[in-house]
Design a protein around this motif. Structure first.
Motif, PDB file in Angstrom:
ATOM      1  N   UNK A 149      11.902   0.542 -10.804  1.00 39.11           N
ATOM      2  CA  UNK A 149      11.510   0.860 -12.176  1.00 39.11           C
ATOM      3  C   UNK A 149      12.376   1.991 -12.688  1.00 39.11           C
ATOM      4  N   UNK A 150      12.433   2.124 -14.015  1.00 39.30           N
ATOM      5  CA  UNK A 150      13.170   3.237 -14.611  1.00 39.30           C
ATOM      6  C   UNK A 150      12.188   4.155 -15.320  1.00 39.30           C
ATOM      7  N   UNK A 151      12.581   5.391 -15.619  1.00 34.29           N
ATOM      8  CA  UNK A 151      11.676   6.285 -16.333  1.00 34.29           C
ATOM      9  C   UNK A 151      11.118   5.614 -17.593  1.00 34.29           C
ATOM     10  N   UNK A 152       9.811   5.754 -17.780  1.00 34.62           N
ATOM     11  CA  UNK A 152       9.121   5.122 -18.894  1.00 34.62           C
ATOM     12  C   UNK A 152       8.444   3.812 -18.522  1.00 34.62           C
ATOM     13  N   UNK A 153       8.847   3.199 -17.405  1.00 35.03           N
ATOM     14  CA  UNK A 153       8.219   1.952 -16.949  1.00 35.03           C
ATOM     15  C   UNK A 153       6.880   2.246 -16.283  1.00 35.03           C
ATOM     16  N   UNK A 154       5.983   1.264 -16.320  1.00 33.79           N
ATOM     17  CA  UNK A 154       4.711   1.397 -15.618  1.00 33.79           C
ATOM     18  C   UNK A 154       4.820   0.793 -14.223  1.00 33.79           C
ATOM     19  N   UNK A 155       4.173   1.444 -13.268  1.00 32.01           N
ATOM     20  CA  UNK A 155       4.137   1.017 -11.874  1.00 32.01           C
ATOM     21  C   UNK A 155       2.684   0.998 -11.433  1.00 32.01           C
ATOM     22  N   UNK A 156       2.312  -0.020 -10.667  1.00 31.05           N
ATOM     23  CA  UNK A 156       0.942  -0.141 -10.165  1.00 31.05           C
ATOM     24  C   UNK A 156       0.917   0.101  -8.662  1.00 31.05           C
ATOM     25  N   UNK A 157       0.024   0.973  -8.239  1.00 29.23           N
ATOM     26  CA  UNK A 157      -0.224   1.239  -6.823  1.00 29.23           C
ATOM     27  C   UNK A 157      -1.637   0.747  -6.566  1.00 29.23           C
ATOM     28  N   UNK A 158      -1.810  -0.129  -5.565  1.00 31.04           N
ATOM     29  CA  UNK A 158      -3.150  -0.680  -5.340  1.00 31.04           C
ATOM     30  C   UNK A 158      -3.381  -0.991  -3.872  1.00 31.04           C
ATOM     31  N   UNK A 159      -4.665  -1.075  -3.541  1.00 27.04           N
ATOM     32  CA  UNK A 159      -5.090  -1.441  -2.184  1.00 27.04           C
ATOM     33  C   UNK A 159      -6.385  -2.237  -2.298  1.00 27.04           C
ATOM     34  N   UNK A 160      -6.540  -3.250  -1.447  1.00 25.79           N
ATOM     35  CA  UNK A 160      -7.806  -3.977  -1.418  1.00 25.79           C
ATOM     36  C   UNK A 160      -8.855  -3.171  -0.657  1.00 25.79           C
ATOM     37  N   UNK A 161     -10.115  -3.546  -0.817  1.00 23.54           N
ATOM     38  CA  UNK A 161     -11.162  -2.934   0.000  1.00 23.54           C
ATOM     39  C   UNK A 161     -10.889  -3.206   1.473  1.00 23.54           C
ATOM     40  N   UNK A 162     -11.292  -2.287   2.335  1.00 24.95           N
ATOM     41  CA  UNK A 162     -11.169  -2.490   3.773  1.00 24.95           C
ATOM     42  C   UNK A 162     -12.191  -3.526   4.228  1.00 24.95           C
ATOM     43  N   UNK A 163     -12.028  -4.033   5.415  1.00 26.41           N
ATOM     44  CA  UNK A 163     -12.980  -5.005   5.952  1.00 26.41           C
ATOM     45  C   UNK A 163     -14.000  -4.343   6.867  1.00 26.41           C
ATOM     46  N   UNK A 164     -13.894  -3.040   7.033  1.00 27.27           N
ATOM     47  CA  UNK A 164     -14.878  -2.317   7.835  1.00 27.27           C
ATOM     48  C   UNK A 164     -15.784  -1.516   6.900  1.00 27.27           C
ATOM     49  N   UNK A 165     -16.756  -0.873   7.420  1.00 28.21           N
ATOM     50  CA  UNK A 165     -17.669  -0.058   6.631  1.00 28.21           C
ATOM     51  C   UNK A 165     -17.081   1.344   6.499  1.00 28.21           C
ATOM     52  N   UNK A 166     -16.156   1.503   5.561  1.00 23.95           N
ATOM     53  CA  UNK A 166     -15.423   2.762   5.451  1.00 23.95           C
ATOM     54  C   UNK A 166     -16.300   3.923   4.978  1.00 23.95           C
ATOM     55  N   UNK A 167     -17.212   3.684   4.089  1.00 21.66           N
ATOM     56  CA  UNK A 167     -18.124   4.689   3.556  1.00 21.66           C
ATOM     57  C   UNK A 167     -17.402   5.919   2.995  1.00 21.66           C
ATOM     58  N   UNK A 168     -16.515   5.691   2.043  1.00 22.35           N
ATOM     59  CA  UNK A 168     -15.838   6.800   1.377  1.00 22.35           C
ATOM     60  C   UNK A 168     -16.770   7.521   0.410  1.00 22.35           C
ATOM     61  N   UNK A 169     -17.787   6.826  -0.087  1.00 26.93           N
ATOM     62  CA  UNK A 169     -18.738   7.435  -1.012  1.00 26.93           C
ATOM     63  C   UNK A 169     -18.524   6.982  -2.440  1.00 26.93           C
ATOM     64  N   UNK A 170     -19.544   7.215  -3.258  1.00 20.43           N
ATOM     65  CA  UNK A 170     -19.496   6.752  -4.643  1.00 20.43           C
ATOM     66  C   UNK A 170     -18.531   7.554  -5.512  1.00 20.43           C
TER      67      UNK A 170
END
Length: 124
Positions: free
Chosen positions: A12-33
Protein backbone atom coordinates in the motif's frame (compact mmCIF):
# COMPACT_ATOMS: atom_id res chain seq x y z
CA UNK A 1 0.42 -17.17 21.47
CA UNK A 2 -1.96 -14.56 20.09
CA UNK A 3 -4.29 -15.54 17.26
CA UNK A 4 -2.86 -15.56 13.75
CA UNK A 5 -3.68 -12.31 11.99
CA UNK A 6 -3.53 -11.18 8.38
CA UNK A 7 -2.78 -7.91 6.63
CA UNK A 8 -4.48 -6.96 3.35
CA UNK A 9 -3.41 -5.72 0.96
CA UNK A 10 0.23 -6.76 1.30
CA UNK A 11 1.39 -3.53 -0.37
CA UNK A 12 0.00 0.00 0.00
CA UNK A 13 1.03 3.63 -0.36
CA UNK A 14 0.44 6.50 2.07
CA UNK A 15 -3.26 7.34 2.11
CA UNK A 16 -4.35 3.77 1.27
CA UNK A 17 -6.46 1.74 3.69
CA UNK A 18 -5.11 -1.52 5.10
CA UNK A 19 -7.07 -4.14 7.04
CA UNK A 20 -5.55 -6.16 9.88
CA UNK A 21 -7.78 -9.01 11.06
CA UNK A 22 -7.90 -12.30 12.93
CA UNK A 23 -10.63 -14.91 13.31
CA UNK A 24 -11.85 -16.03 16.72
CA UNK A 25 -9.70 -18.72 18.31
CA UNK A 26 -11.03 -22.26 18.59
CA UNK A 27 -10.20 -22.50 22.28
CA UNK A 28 -11.81 -20.74 25.23
CA UNK A 29 -9.51 -17.72 25.20
CA UNK A 30 -11.57 -15.60 27.62
CA UNK A 31 -10.08 -12.22 26.76
CA UNK A 32 -13.13 -10.51 28.29
CA UNK A 33 -15.86 -8.21 27.09
CA UNK A 34 -13.59 -5.15 27.06
CA UNK A 35 -10.66 -6.85 25.29
CA UNK A 36 -8.51 -4.79 22.95
CA UNK A 37 -5.83 -5.53 20.40
CA UNK A 38 -2.83 -3.24 19.95
CA UNK A 39 -1.88 -2.81 16.30
CA UNK A 40 1.51 -1.32 15.50
CA UNK A 41 2.96 -0.49 12.08
CA UNK A 42 6.73 -0.24 11.91
CA UNK A 43 8.64 1.27 9.01
CA UNK A 44 11.70 -0.25 7.38
CA UNK A 45 13.92 1.03 10.24
CA UNK A 46 11.72 -0.58 12.90
CA UNK A 47 10.28 2.75 14.06
CA UNK A 48 6.59 2.67 15.01
CA UNK A 49 4.67 4.97 12.64
CA UNK A 50 1.23 3.92 13.90
CA UNK A 51 0.21 2.45 17.25
CA UNK A 52 -3.51 2.09 18.02
CA UNK A 53 -5.92 0.05 20.11
CA UNK A 54 -9.00 -1.59 18.62
CA UNK A 55 -11.84 -3.74 20.02
CA UNK A 56 -11.27 -7.51 20.12
CA UNK A 57 -13.81 -10.25 20.81
CA UNK A 58 -13.73 -12.48 23.87
CA UNK A 59 -12.30 -15.17 21.57
CA UNK A 60 -9.62 -12.95 20.00
CA UNK A 61 -11.23 -12.04 16.70
CA UNK A 62 -10.85 -8.51 15.40
CA UNK A 63 -10.89 -6.34 12.29
CA UNK A 64 -8.96 -3.08 12.29
CA UNK A 65 -8.74 -0.74 9.30
CA UNK A 66 -6.15 2.04 9.17
CA UNK A 67 -4.90 4.56 6.66
CA UNK A 68 -1.19 4.36 5.88
CA UNK A 69 0.23 7.57 7.38
CA UNK A 70 1.62 10.26 5.10
CA UNK A 71 5.38 10.49 5.10
CA UNK A 72 6.07 6.79 5.68
CA UNK A 73 9.14 5.93 3.63
CA UNK A 74 8.74 3.38 0.84
CA UNK A 75 10.11 -0.07 1.58
CA UNK A 76 9.45 -3.17 3.64
CA UNK A 77 7.46 -2.27 6.74
CA UNK A 78 5.63 -4.61 9.09
CA UNK A 79 2.56 -4.96 11.27
CA UNK A 80 2.22 -6.45 14.75
CA UNK A 81 -1.07 -7.16 16.52
CA UNK A 82 -1.21 -8.40 20.10
CA UNK A 83 -3.93 -8.52 22.72
CA UNK A 84 -3.42 -5.37 24.78
CA UNK A 85 -2.14 -5.54 28.36
CA UNK A 86 -1.66 -9.32 28.48
CA UNK A 87 1.51 -11.31 29.13
CA UNK A 88 2.11 -13.81 26.32
CA UNK A 89 5.48 -15.07 27.47
CA UNK A 90 4.80 -17.30 30.47
CA UNK A 91 6.22 -20.40 28.69
CA UNK A 92 4.16 -22.70 30.94
CA UNK A 93 1.34 -23.62 28.57
CA UNK A 94 -1.14 -22.34 31.17
CA UNK A 95 -3.75 -19.73 30.29
CA UNK A 96 -2.57 -17.01 32.69
CA UNK A 97 -5.62 -14.84 31.90
CA UNK A 98 -7.97 -17.44 33.44
CA UNK A 99 -6.05 -17.81 36.71
CA UNK A 100 -7.62 -16.55 39.90
CA UNK A 101 -5.76 -14.30 42.31
CA UNK A 102 -2.68 -12.17 41.74
CA UNK A 103 -0.43 -13.10 38.81
CA UNK A 104 2.63 -15.12 39.73
CA UNK A 105 4.45 -14.85 36.42
CA UNK A 106 7.39 -12.67 35.48
CA UNK A 107 7.45 -11.17 31.99
CA UNK A 108 10.22 -12.48 29.77
CA UNK A 109 11.30 -11.41 26.32
CA UNK A 110 9.73 -13.08 23.32
CA UNK A 111 9.95 -12.99 19.58
CA UNK A 112 7.63 -10.52 17.93
CA UNK A 113 5.36 -11.68 15.09
CA UNK A 114 5.76 -9.17 12.27
CA UNK A 115 3.59 -9.49 9.13
CA UNK A 116 5.16 -7.74 6.12
CA UNK A 117 3.56 -4.64 4.60
CA UNK A 118 5.34 -3.11 1.62
CA UNK A 119 4.99 0.67 1.47
CA UNK A 120 4.89 1.79 -2.15
CA UNK A 121 6.32 5.06 -3.37
CA UNK A 122 4.43 7.80 -5.21
CA UNK A 123 3.08 6.76 -8.60
CA UNK A 124 3.11 3.06 -7.75
Amino acid sequence: MPPEFSVAPAAAKPGDQVTVSAPDTTCDARYGTDAQVQVTVKDATGTAVLKELAPMSDDGGFTFVFTVPAGVAPGKAGVTAYPYNLDWCDDTGVNNRAAQGPPELVRVSCAERLVPLVILGPGA
